[in-house]
Design a protein around this motif. Structure first.
Motif, PDB file in Angstrom:
ATOM      1  N   ILE B 239       0.863  -1.182   0.000  1.00 47.25           N
ATOM      2  CA  ILE B 239       0.000   0.000   0.000  1.00 47.25           C
ATOM      3  C   ILE B 239       0.896   1.228   0.000  1.00 47.25           C
ATOM      4  O   ILE B 239       1.799   1.354   0.832  1.00 47.25           O
ATOM      5  CB  ILE B 239      -0.942   0.019   1.223  1.00 47.25           C
ATOM      6  CG1 ILE B 239      -1.873  -1.202   1.167  1.00 47.25           C
ATOM      7  CG2 ILE B 239      -1.769   1.298   1.239  1.00 47.25           C
ATOM      8  CD1 ILE B 239      -2.888  -1.237   2.280  1.00 47.25           C
ATOM      9  N   SER B 240       0.658   2.125  -0.953  1.00 40.33           N
ATOM     10  CA  SER B 240       1.502   3.313  -1.007  1.00 40.33           C
ATOM     11  C   SER B 240       0.663   4.579  -0.912  1.00 40.33           C
ATOM     12  O   SER B 240      -0.532   4.573  -1.170  1.00 40.33           O
ATOM     13  CB  SER B 240       2.323   3.317  -2.299  1.00 40.33           C
ATOM     14  OG  SER B 240       1.478   3.460  -3.407  1.00 40.33           O
ATOM     15  N   GLY B 241       1.337   5.661  -0.528  1.00 40.96           N
ATOM     16  CA  GLY B 241       0.692   6.971  -0.507  1.00 40.96           C
ATOM     17  C   GLY B 241      -0.302   7.179   0.622  1.00 40.96           C
ATOM     18  O   GLY B 241      -1.295   7.870   0.448  1.00 40.96           O
ATOM     19  N   ILE B 242      -0.037   6.575   1.776  1.00 44.04           N
ATOM     20  CA  ILE B 242      -0.944   6.796   2.904  1.00 44.04           C
ATOM     21  C   ILE B 242      -0.696   8.195   3.474  1.00 44.04           C
ATOM     22  O   ILE B 242       0.410   8.504   3.915  1.00 44.04           O
ATOM     23  CB  ILE B 242      -0.731   5.740   4.010  1.00 44.04           C
ATOM     24  CG1 ILE B 242      -0.965   4.345   3.440  1.00 44.04           C
ATOM     25  CG2 ILE B 242      -1.663   5.993   5.187  1.00 44.04           C
ATOM     26  CD1 ILE B 242      -0.861   3.231   4.458  1.00 44.04           C
ATOM     27  N   ARG B 243      -1.700   9.056   3.429  1.00 45.69           N
ATOM     28  CA  ARG B 243      -1.542  10.405   3.974  1.00 45.69           C
ATOM     29  C   ARG B 243      -1.485  10.347   5.494  1.00 45.69           C
ATOM     30  O   ARG B 243      -2.032   9.434   6.109  1.00 45.69           O
ATOM     31  CB  ARG B 243      -2.750  11.265   3.580  1.00 45.69           C
ATOM     32  CG  ARG B 243      -2.801  11.552   2.115  1.00 45.69           C
ATOM     33  CD  ARG B 243      -4.147  12.137   1.800  1.00 45.69           C
ATOM     34  NE  ARG B 243      -4.173  12.575   0.416  1.00 45.69           N
ATOM     35  CZ  ARG B 243      -4.524  13.791   0.049  1.00 45.69           C
ATOM     36  NH1 ARG B 243      -4.910  14.691   0.940  1.00 45.69           N
ATOM     37  NH2 ARG B 243      -4.524  14.120  -1.217  1.00 45.69           N
ATOM     38  N   PRO B 244      -0.850  11.384   6.084  1.00 42.76           N
ATOM     39  CA  PRO B 244      -0.736  11.402   7.552  1.00 42.76           C
ATOM     40  C   PRO B 244      -2.093  11.267   8.251  1.00 42.76           C
ATOM     41  O   PRO B 244      -2.213  10.521   9.225  1.00 42.76           O
ATOM     42  CB  PRO B 244      -0.124  12.772   7.842  1.00 42.76           C
ATOM     43  CG  PRO B 244       0.565  13.170   6.583  1.00 42.76           C
ATOM     44  CD  PRO B 244      -0.152  12.502   5.456  1.00 42.76           C
ATOM     45  N   GLN B 245      -3.120  11.962   7.693  1.00 41.09           N
ATOM     46  CA  GLN B 245      -4.442  11.894   8.355  1.00 41.09           C
ATOM     47  C   GLN B 245      -4.972  10.464   8.351  1.00 41.09           C
ATOM     48  O   GLN B 245      -5.567  10.004   9.318  1.00 41.09           O
ATOM     49  CB  GLN B 245      -5.491  12.772   7.649  1.00 41.09           C
ATOM     50  CG  GLN B 245      -5.140  14.231   7.524  1.00 41.09           C
ATOM     51  CD  GLN B 245      -4.512  14.505   6.161  1.00 41.09           C
ATOM     52  OE1 GLN B 245      -3.486  13.920   5.820  1.00 41.09           O
ATOM     53  NE2 GLN B 245      -5.120  15.399   5.392  1.00 41.09           N
ATOM     54  N   ILE B 246      -4.760   9.780   7.216  1.00 45.14           N
ATOM     55  CA  ILE B 246      -5.264   8.416   7.115  1.00 45.14           C
ATOM     56  C   ILE B 246      -4.492   7.499   8.060  1.00 45.14           C
ATOM     57  O   ILE B 246      -5.080   6.642   8.726  1.00 45.14           O
ATOM     58  CB  ILE B 246      -5.190   7.914   5.664  1.00 45.14           C
ATOM     59  CG1 ILE B 246      -6.131   8.745   4.800  1.00 45.14           C
ATOM     60  CG2 ILE B 246      -5.540   6.440   5.578  1.00 45.14           C
ATOM     61  CD1 ILE B 246      -6.200   8.338   3.360  1.00 45.14           C
ATOM     62  N   ALA B 247      -3.178   7.724   8.148  1.00 44.53           N
ATOM     63  CA  ALA B 247      -2.370   6.939   9.079  1.00 44.53           C
ATOM     64  C   ALA B 247      -2.911   7.113  10.497  1.00 44.53           C
ATOM     65  O   ALA B 247      -3.052   6.145  11.252  1.00 44.53           O
ATOM     66  CB  ALA B 247      -0.909   7.381   9.005  1.00 44.53           C
ATOM     67  N   GLN B 248      -3.261   8.377  10.820  1.00 40.88           N
ATOM     68  CA  GLN B 248      -3.819   8.639  12.153  1.00 40.88           C
ATOM     69  C   GLN B 248      -5.131   7.901  12.353  1.00 40.88           C
ATOM     70  O   GLN B 248      -5.359   7.289  13.396  1.00 40.88           O
ATOM     71  CB  GLN B 248      -4.040  10.137  12.332  1.00 40.88           C
ATOM     72  CG  GLN B 248      -2.739  10.875  12.569  1.00 40.88           C
ATOM     73  CD  GLN B 248      -2.971  12.244  13.171  1.00 40.88           C
ATOM     74  OE1 GLN B 248      -4.100  12.595  13.508  1.00 40.88           O
ATOM     75  NE2 GLN B 248      -1.923  13.024  13.308  1.00 40.88           N
ATOM     76  N   THR B 249      -5.988   7.979  11.326  1.00 38.20           N
ATOM     77  CA  THR B 249      -7.269   7.274  11.419  1.00 38.20           C
ATOM     78  C   THR B 249      -7.043   5.801  11.716  1.00 38.20           C
ATOM     79  O   THR B 249      -7.659   5.228  12.616  1.00 38.20           O
ATOM     80  CB  THR B 249      -8.047   7.371  10.086  1.00 38.20           C
ATOM     81  OG1 THR B 249      -8.053   8.725   9.662  1.00 38.20           O
ATOM     82  CG2 THR B 249      -9.467   6.869  10.240  1.00 38.20           C
ATOM     83  N   ILE B 250      -6.125   5.211  10.950  1.00 39.75           N
ATOM     84  CA  ILE B 250      -5.886   3.783  11.097  1.00 39.75           C
ATOM     85  C   ILE B 250      -5.423   3.445  12.511  1.00 39.75           C
ATOM     86  O   ILE B 250      -5.897   2.501  13.143  1.00 39.75           O
ATOM     87  CB  ILE B 250      -4.869   3.291  10.040  1.00 39.75           C
ATOM     88  CG1 ILE B 250      -5.510   3.368   8.653  1.00 39.75           C
ATOM     89  CG2 ILE B 250      -4.411   1.866  10.326  1.00 39.75           C
ATOM     90  CD1 ILE B 250      -4.601   3.057   7.506  1.00 39.75           C
ATOM     91  N   VAL B 251      -4.524   4.284  13.034  1.00 36.21           N
ATOM     92  CA  VAL B 251      -4.026   4.049  14.394  1.00 36.21           C
ATOM     93  C   VAL B 251      -5.146   4.253  15.415  1.00 36.21           C
ATOM     94  O   VAL B 251      -5.346   3.444  16.322  1.00 36.21           O
ATOM     95  CB  VAL B 251      -2.827   4.972  14.701  1.00 36.21           C
ATOM     96  CG1 VAL B 251      -2.406   4.806  16.157  1.00 36.21           C
ATOM     97  CG2 VAL B 251      -1.668   4.644  13.779  1.00 36.21           C
ATOM     98  N   HIS B 252      -5.927   5.346  15.207  1.00 29.48           N
ATOM     99  CA  HIS B 252      -7.042   5.624  16.119  1.00 29.48           C
ATOM    100  C   HIS B 252      -8.048   4.500  16.154  1.00 29.48           C
ATOM    101  O   HIS B 252      -8.612   4.169  17.187  1.00 29.48           O
ATOM    102  CB  HIS B 252      -7.759   6.910  15.696  1.00 29.48           C
ATOM    103  CG  HIS B 252      -7.153   8.135  16.306  1.00 29.48           C
ATOM    104  ND1 HIS B 252      -7.083   8.316  17.659  1.00 29.48           N
ATOM    105  CD2 HIS B 252      -6.594   9.226  15.746  1.00 29.48           C
ATOM    106  CE1 HIS B 252      -6.491   9.462  17.913  1.00 29.48           C
ATOM    107  NE2 HIS B 252      -6.173  10.038  16.755  1.00 29.48           N
ATOM    108  N   LEU B 253      -8.305   3.915  14.970  1.00 28.65           N
ATOM    109  CA  LEU B 253      -9.300   2.844  14.887  1.00 28.65           C
ATOM    110  C   LEU B 253      -8.778   1.552  15.485  1.00 28.65           C
ATOM    111  O   LEU B 253      -9.510   0.592  15.649  1.00 28.65           O
ATOM    112  CB  LEU B 253      -9.696   2.596  13.427  1.00 28.65           C
ATOM    113  CG  LEU B 253     -10.415   3.755  12.730  1.00 28.65           C
ATOM    114  CD1 LEU B 253     -10.588   3.454  11.258  1.00 28.65           C
ATOM    115  CD2 LEU B 253     -11.769   3.989  13.383  1.00 28.65           C
ATOM    116  N   GLY B 254      -7.474   1.570  15.790  1.00 25.38           N
ATOM    117  CA  GLY B 254      -6.904   0.365  16.379  1.00 25.38           C
ATOM    118  C   GLY B 254      -6.771  -0.768  15.376  1.00 25.38           C
ATOM    119  O   GLY B 254      -6.714  -1.931  15.749  1.00 25.38           O
ATOM    120  N   LEU B 255      -6.733  -0.425  14.090  1.00 24.22           N
ATOM    121  CA  LEU B 255      -6.598  -1.469  13.078  1.00 24.22           C
ATOM    122  C   LEU B 255      -5.147  -1.913  13.002  1.00 24.22           C
ATOM    123  O   LEU B 255      -4.234  -1.098  13.082  1.00 24.22           O
ATOM    124  CB  LEU B 255      -7.056  -0.955  11.712  1.00 24.22           C
ATOM    125  CG  LEU B 255      -8.526  -0.582  11.635  1.00 24.22           C
ATOM    126  CD1 LEU B 255      -8.831   0.098  10.319  1.00 24.22           C
ATOM    127  CD2 LEU B 255      -9.389  -1.822  11.810  1.00 24.22           C
TER     128      LEU B 255
END
Lengths: 133, 286, 120
Positions: B239-255
């Motif tokens: 997976i490429s091009g993960i924006r910082p906001q999306i990275a945060q979402t992913i971490v927040h969601l606990g995925l």
């Protein structure tokens, strides 16, 4: 609205295979996409196996249903087996009464659009699933 | 029960060609004949065909109840007509005009046929009027249904067009995703990616989400499921091009992204893919 | 048919599942495979499931078991040819077959097995 319906006996392992094949035909008839066909048939495999192993055999009622232009397949798996004492527990991932992975019921639920289970000790089990196209 | 009088049906039968002629003339006044999308011959043929169906059906069937089997042929004819009009890009008014323009000629005909019996005339006129209105409504309904089908199909086509799976290198596929992802779109796109992996025998798939502003829980989960499915098929996913906001979402969601290879951009992902395929890129000498 | 044939290719075993699997067949295959691995000291097992149009939790479990069993018997297992619709369904079902190696087709699966065996 039901357009057609019928019943298949599910008594043996061979019946599980036959019910899968029958449902595949129904799924194609309602125009389900390949992925949705596969999900439905897999759910049938799980539930029909439960009917044979835990329910001591039973039946699968099938219906082709229509709702405002949408077509779908509705299936009811019924048995007169010992029933499930604690449905909530049975619907937990990983819980198993036998030697399975405990994904039969919960997995089947995730693969279909509607899922309903009724069961009580001594009264058998009745699982209704629907998949829409 | 509202069966048309035999005299009405006889009158229509005897004057069929005259009736047809004035109907077609009416259709022409409504602009239905000067249209490049449909030929005059086609309209005339459709009018002739429908008139004969109408005569047959009204001779046997209840004119007030079009759901009866006697009207099946007429209904199906109008459905087919609506469908073809919808495909040709006509509007609903134009399509319904086909039926409504038959009113005038029929009324004229009945007026002549029942000149001596005004009471019968009014009852027959009423019945014919009701009948044509119902047929017209049926036409509009069918037209709308066909249009909805056309729109639905276009939506699906658009969905497929909007995210093409491209081959970057022998054995390397890329899926550049652009725009907001909803759950349904993600699902369709991912399925086509998996399908293309099988068709091309590609061992590496890159999902590039540079053009995706946000993802919600469902989409993020779907992305993860796709990566797992790709692995089950025997290919690898980057997976490429993960924006910082999306990275945060992913971490927040606990995925859990554990085991998933991520790269900052598509170029880095391609470089990794080439390396894994045992290829090196060097500058040509000279 | 009450048995799925197991083909021998040098130090590898090849199983192509082409019938609609039922449970007894799966259990028989598991037994046959472990016997065969032992018999010829096989280094790898290739299971081709490209003809399977569904894999349910039972078959999924069988695949995991074969993989685990053969590892104990010192053989690598690679599952090849899983159909996209089957893979999507399996993930939705909650089965990820973690620990099971996969490849796109028999040829690539063989390559993977050879690499694995050589690196041992």
């Amino acid at each position: 609205m039901t357009t057609r319906s019928g019943t298949h006996a599910i008594r043996s392992e061979q019946d599980v295979v036959l019910s899968r094949q029958a449902v595949r035909k129904l799924a194609i008839e309602c125009g389900l996409r390949l992925v949705d066909q596969t999900k439905l048939v897999t759910a049938v495999s799980e539930l029909a196996r439960n009917t044979v192993i835990y329910g001591g055999g039973g039946d699968m009622d099938w219906e082709l249903v229509e709702d405002g232009g949408r077509k779908g397949v509705r299936l009811v798996f019924r048995d007169e087996g010992p029933g499930i004492p604690d449905i909530k527990q049975a619907m937990t991932d990983g819980w198993t009464s036998g030697n399975g992975l405990g994904l039969g019921l919960t997995g089947a639920k995730r693969l279909v659009d509607q899922f309903d289970i009724q069961s009580a000790p001594g009264e058998g089990t009745r699982v209704t699933i629907t998949k829409w196209n | 029960m509202a069966i048309l009088q035999q005299a009405t049906i006889d009158a229509i039968k005897q004057n069929e060609s005259a009736l047809l002629a004035s109907w077609i003339e009416n259709l022409g006044d409504g602009g239905s004949l000067n249209d490049s999308r449909i030929s005059r011959e086609d309209v005339s043929r459709q009018a002739r065909e429908f008139l004969s169906l109408l005569v047959t059906a009204s001779a046997n069937g209840d004119a007030a109840d079009l759901t009866r089997s006697e009207w099946l042929d007429s209904r199906q004819f109008l459905e087919a007509l609506s469908r073809s009009r919808a495909m040709q890009g006509f509007d609903s008014q134009h399509t319904a005009h086909f039926i409504f323009s038959l009113k005038r000629p029929l009324f004229d005909l009945l007026q002549k046929a029942y000149a001596a019996d005004p009471r019968a005339l009014s009852s027959e006129l009423w019945m014919i009027s009701e009948l044509l209105d119902t047929l017209g409504m049926h036409t509009i309904r069918s037209f709308q249904k066909s249009r909805e089908e056309v729109i639905l199909r276009q939506q699906e086509e658009l969905l497929e067009l909007s995210t093409p799976v491209v081959k970057l290198w022998e054995g390397v596929l890329a899926l550049p995703m652009i725009g907001t992802l909803d759950s349904q779109r993600t699902q369709v796109v991912m399925e086509s990616l998996l399908q293309r992996i099988v068709e091309t025998g590609s061992e590496i798939a890159i999902i590039d989400i540079t053009g995706v502003p946000t993802v919600d829980t469902l989409v993020a989960q779907h992305l993860l499921k796709t990566v797992t499915a790709i692995r089950l098929m025997g290919a690898d996913c980057i997976i490429s091009g993960i924006r910082p906001q999306i990275a945060q979402t992913i971490v927040h969601l606990g995925l859990d992204l554990g085991g998933i290879v991520t790269k900052a951009n598509l170029a880095d992902a391609l470089a990794l893919a080439l390396k894994r395929s045992g290829l090196t890129v060097t500058k040509a000498a000279g | 048919m009450d048995r799925i044939p197991i083909l021998r290719m040098g130090e590898f075993l090849l199983v192509t599942i082409q019938v609609d699997m039922h449970d007894q067949l799966a259990l028989t295959l598991q037994d046959d495979l472990s016997t065969k691995i032992n018999e010829i000291s096989a280094k790898g097992v290739l299971i081709d499931i490209s003809a399977l149009d569904i894999v349910d939790s039972f078959i999924g479990r069988m695949i995991s078991m074969i993989s685990g069993l053969s590892r104990i018997l010192d053989a690598e297992t690679v599952v090849v040819g899983m159909q996209p619709a089957v893979a999507i369904t399996l993930v939705e079902l909650g089965l990820t077959l973690s620990g099971v190696s996969t490849a796109l087709d028999v040829e690539r699966g063989m390559k993977l097995l050879r690499e694995r065996v050589r690196s041992l």
